[in-house]
Design a protein around this motif. Structure first.
Motif, PDB file in Angstrom:
ATOM      1  N   UNK A 105       0.838  -1.202   0.000  1.00  0.00           N
ATOM      2  CA  UNK A 105       0.000   0.000   0.000  1.00  0.00           C
ATOM      3  C   UNK A 105       0.875   1.254   0.000  1.00  0.00           C
ATOM      4  N   UNK A 106       1.899   1.260   0.843  1.00  0.00           N
ATOM      5  CA  UNK A 106       2.803   2.414   0.908  1.00  0.00           C
ATOM      6  C   UNK A 106       3.481   2.671  -0.442  1.00  0.00           C
ATOM      7  N   UNK A 107       3.930   1.600  -1.083  1.00  0.00           N
ATOM      8  CA  UNK A 107       4.614   1.746  -2.373  1.00  0.00           C
ATOM      9  C   UNK A 107       3.652   2.242  -3.449  1.00  0.00           C
ATOM     10  N   UNK A 108       2.426   1.744  -3.421  1.00  0.00           N
ATOM     11  CA  UNK A 108       1.427   2.192  -4.391  1.00  0.00           C
ATOM     12  C   UNK A 108       1.080   3.660  -4.160  1.00  0.00           C
ATOM     13  N   UNK A 109       0.972   4.037  -2.902  1.00  0.00           N
ATOM     14  CA  UNK A 109       0.696   5.437  -2.564  1.00  0.00           C
ATOM     15  C   UNK A 109       1.856   6.329  -3.002  1.00  0.00           C
ATOM     16  N   UNK A 110       3.064   5.841  -2.804  1.00  0.00           N
ATOM     17  CA  UNK A 110       4.254   6.595  -3.212  1.00  0.00           C
ATOM     18  C   UNK A 110       4.283   6.781  -4.731  1.00  0.00           C
ATOM     19  N   UNK A 111       3.979   5.715  -5.468  1.00  0.00           N
ATOM     20  CA  UNK A 111       3.952   5.800  -6.933  1.00  0.00           C
ATOM     21  C   UNK A 111       2.879   6.782  -7.397  1.00  0.00           C
ATOM     22  N   UNK A 112       1.731   6.781  -6.725  1.00  0.00           N
ATOM     23  CA  UNK A 112       0.648   7.713  -7.069  1.00  0.00           C
ATOM     24  C   UNK A 112       1.077   9.152  -6.821  1.00  0.00           C
ATOM     25  N   UNK A 113       1.733   9.372  -5.698  1.00  0.00           N
ATOM     26  CA  UNK A 113       2.181  10.720  -5.347  1.00  0.00           C
ATOM     27  C   UNK A 113       3.200  11.244  -6.358  1.00  0.00           C
ATOM     28  N   UNK A 114       4.118  10.389  -6.770  1.00  0.00           N
ATOM     29  CA  UNK A 114       5.120  10.790  -7.765  1.00  0.00           C
ATOM     30  C   UNK A 114       4.460  11.151  -9.095  1.00  0.00           C
ATOM     31  N   UNK A 115       3.475  10.373  -9.479  1.00  0.00           N
ATOM     32  CA  UNK A 115       2.802  10.602 -10.760  1.00  0.00           C
ATOM     33  C   UNK A 115       2.022  11.917 -10.741  1.00  0.00           C
ATOM     34  N   UNK A 116       1.330  12.183  -9.650  1.00  0.00           N
ATOM     35  CA  UNK A 116       0.558  13.430  -9.538  1.00  0.00           C
ATOM     36  C   UNK A 116       1.498  14.636  -9.513  1.00  0.00           C
TER      37      UNK A 116
END
Length: 232
Positions: A105-116
């Motif tokens: 979950x943390x990694x997915x959230x991190x990837x989302x944050x980078x993309x935004x």
């Protein structure tokens, strides 16, 4: 007649006399040499077989390990709407490999944050269309919502991470970030922006990442149970 027979037999040599039996010590030496050679050859053949088995096991071990290490992530991504983008966004960050749903979950959230954040920077470039610049504020808010989410799960040692309130806040903030992006796209569509098509494709990737993050969060308890782990 006896004298004739005597002379007939005179001078003949017994064939066995030409090849006398080797002495006992000589026979024993030959036997020892033969046994030694047999043992030596057996050891060589055994060593070669062992080396081949080890080499075969060594070659197959990395691929088998890689396959096994990917299984937990595949299991987690199976609960999402976009399992392919889920796997491709998390796998490069999953080092060393983990089977902890909270880490995924943390990694997915991190990837989302980078993309935004990447899209937000794109909107503020000098060459961006005025209509796209109007979206900058919405993407700034989306990035802020995701940052709050990241900070929320960074708790101190011994503190419970996934309380009911925490999960509820995370769901609210991630959903709000997705809504910000959708509002931006709706605004671009109304203005007839020529950049809408290309930008929409980039936003879609970001939307998929956040959708995956939200799906993992919504199924976090069942994922912990599936892996036989305790919710932190």
């Amino acid at each position: 007649m006896e004298s004739i027979n005597f002379f007939k037999g005179y001078g003949k040599v017994n064939p066995l006399d030409d090849h006398p039996n080797p002495p006992p010590n000589h026979r024993r030496r030959r036997r020892i040499i033969a046994v030694t050679l047999a043992v030596f050859l057996t050891l060589i053949i055994g060593s070669l077989i062992a080396a081949l088995i080890h080499e075969s096991a060594t070659e197959s071990e990395p691929s088998q390990l890689a396959s096994n290490s990917a299984e937990p992530l595949k299991t987690v991504c199976a609960v999402t709407r976009y399992p392919d983008s889920c796997f491709s966004s998390i796998a490069p960050l999953n080092s060393p490999p983990s089977n902890n749903p909270l880490r995924f979950f943390n990694l997915s959230l991190h990837a989302s944050s980078l993309e935004v954040s990447s899209l937000k920077n794109l909107l503020t470039e000098p060459t961006a269309e005025p209509a796209m610049k109007d979206c900058a504020e919405l993407f700034d808010d989306a990035a802020s919502q995701l940052r709050r989410s990241v900070e929320l799960i960074c708790v101190g040692s011994g503190e419970k991470v996934l309380t009911e309130m925490t999960i509820s806040d995370l769901q609210t903030w991630i959903s709000a970030a997705m809504t910000d992006q959708e509002t931006c796209l709706d605004g671009l569509a109304e203005t007839g922006s020529t950049a809408l098509g290309e930008f929409k494709l980039k936003v879609q990737k970001s939307q998929e990442y956040m959708s995956n993050t939200l799906a993992i969060l919504n199924n976090i308890e069942s994922l912990f149970n599936k892996f036989g782990l305790t919710m932190p």
